[in-house]
Write an enzyme that holds these catalytic residues in place. Structure first.
Site, short mmCIF file in Angstrom:
data_model
loop_
_atom_site.label_atom_id
_atom_site.label_comp_id
_atom_site.label_asym_id
_atom_site.label_seq_id
_atom_site.Cartn_x
_atom_site.Cartn_y
_atom_site.Cartn_z
N LYS A 1 0.41 -7.88 -14.09
CA LYS A 1 1.20 -6.64 -14.11
C LYS A 1 1.43 -6.11 -12.68
CE LYS A 1 1.89 -6.76 -18.47
NZ LYS A 1 0.86 -6.86 -19.46
C1 LIG Z 1 0.63 -6.98 -20.98
C2 LIG Z 1 1.22 -6.30 -22.15
C3 LIG Z 1 0.42 -5.66 -23.12
C4 LIG Z 1 -1.07 -5.79 -23.18
O1 LIG Z 1 -1.78 -5.37 -22.12
P1 LIG Z 1 -3.25 -6.00 -21.86
O2 LIG Z 1 -3.77 -5.13 -20.79
O3 LIG Z 1 -3.04 -7.43 -21.42
O4 LIG Z 1 -4.02 -5.90 -23.12
C5 LIG Z 1 1.03 -4.94 -24.12
N1 LIG Z 1 2.36 -4.87 -24.22
C6 LIG Z 1 3.17 -5.50 -23.35
C7 LIG Z 1 4.63 -5.35 -23.51
C8 LIG Z 1 2.63 -6.25 -22.30
O5 LIG Z 1 3.46 -6.89 -21.47
#
Ligand SMILES: *Cc1c(COP(=O)(O)O)cnc(C)c1O
Length: 376
Positions: A187
């Protein structure tokens, strides 16, 4: 010698992260909770204007907690964006709820207000709407919130990919009753793994903190009147987050520059459409994506193969829509188009994500662009 890997989106560290982590070690605050967790929540709240925050072990956990607060249970319908990562909807099933998938629209690739209206015709009383801001592009929030408000449905914003993006000047994640962010490794900023639940409602953030810390009632002995979860962020990873947050604006500016560069480079190739922006918003451009015209002889696989083989560059298909996933085959889906054809399916068939790592060099970006252009 193997060519250096060019990444889609990998962690970018700066040094301050280590200082906060060192502080946690020096004070032996290695356990969950502690000053970094509290400070990270405050700093995130100040940055986004979200009001109140609860730092958790993952963005997925934050979605789960939002659904728990809303009391989703067996048989409850939850509307959720179809073109997304499975983490957006898995927590609905954790609570034995029923996901109903809402197609994307072509202007932002996010939840279609038209499809959402159609879903209400069949399911007038969903327990929640979960709206994703795909690849950092804000969804059509005015339209979606108007529909949700007309039906009295609480909105959960899955802003996992859009931390730092704004819509009409306000941060995504702060429009819904509840919002969530992710600090997963790929992210825009990362804590190696982590997430955050946010809300204007202080009581909600307090409840999530309680549930995420095993729901321990205030008592000397261990006493429980609720089912709890071990979902809290640790004081060590929160330190990484504090250091990263100092650089979020810089990451966003670099992501935007990558997107702009791709747009300019491919402007003269009519078969390439870059992932759309919302004119009402300012995206963080977490990932740059493109869609190829249906009548082109170039396919997304050809582009991904060429970049992988010639440059050792990491690409990724567009998220495969949830209604196409085997595990959700029995779930209902509402298409954007009146004829029942799906925008998400079309984007998935024609699209891909380009390398969007902010550490990619000028030369690497040049090589990526040249390699793509040679195909067209
Ligand atoms: C990465 C992501 C998540 C989940 O986040 P995590 O921290 O990996 O659990 C949820 N929704 C979307 C759209 C994502 O890209």
């Amino acid at each position: 010698m193997e060519k250096k890997r060019i990444y889609l989106s990998s962690p970018t560290m700066h040094g301050e992260e280590q200082a906060f982590v060192q502080e946690a070690f020096d004070t032996n605050w290695v356990a969950p909770l502690g000053p970094n967790v509290n400070a990270f929540e405050k700093e995130m709240a100040a940055y986004t204007g979200c009001g109140h925050a609860a730092a958790l072990s993952a963005g997925t956990a934050a979605i789960h907690m939002a659904l728990r607060l809303l009391g989703v249970k067996q048989g409850d319908v939850v509307f959720v964006s179809d073109l997304t990562f499975s983490a957006s909807c898995n927590p609905i099933v954790y609570e034995n709820g029923t996901p109903v998938f809402i197609d994307a629209e072509p202007d932002t690739w996010n939840m279609s207000p038209e499809a959402l209206k159609r879903a209400y015709e069949k399911y007038p009383d969903p327990k929640a709407v979960i709206c994703v801001h795909l690849y950092g592009t804000p969804a059509k929030l005015d339209e979606i919130m108007e529909i949700c408000e007309a039906h009295g449905t609480p909105l959960i914003e899955d802003a996992a990919e859009s931390l730092g993006s704004t819509y009409k000047g306000r941060h995504t994640g702060t429009f819904g009753k509840y919002g969530i962010y992710s600090f997963n490794g790929n992210k825009i900023i990362t804590t190696s793994g982590g997430g955050m639940f946010v809300s204007a409602d202080e009581e909600a953030a307090r409840k999530v903190t309680f549930l995420a810390t095993q729901a321990r009632d205030p008592a000397r002995h261990y006493q429980h009147s609720h089912i709890g979860y071990n979902y809290r962020m640790s004081n060590v990873t929160a330190g990484i987050g504090r250091g990263q947050l100092l650089h979020l604006d810089e990451h966003k500016a670099k992501k935007k520059a990558i997107y702009k560069r791709y747009c300019e480079a491919f402007a003269d190739i009519s078969a390439i459409q870059m992932n759309p922006m919302n004119p009402e918003g300012d995206a963080n451009n977490w990932l740059s994506g493109m869609a190829i015209a249906a009548d082109s002889r170039v396919t997304p696989d050809m582009v991904m193969d060429a970049l992988e083989e010639k440059l050792n560059a990491e690409c990724r298909p567009i998220w495969k829509p949830m209604h196409m996933q085997p595990v959700f085959a029995s779930c209902d889906f509402f298409a954007h188009n009146e004829d029942g054809s799906s925008v998400g399916e079309d984007v998935f068939a024609r699209g891909l994500c380009l390398p969007s790592d902010i550490k990619n060099t000028d030369e690497e970006m040049e090589a990526i662009i040249r390699t793509v252009k040679e195909l067209f």
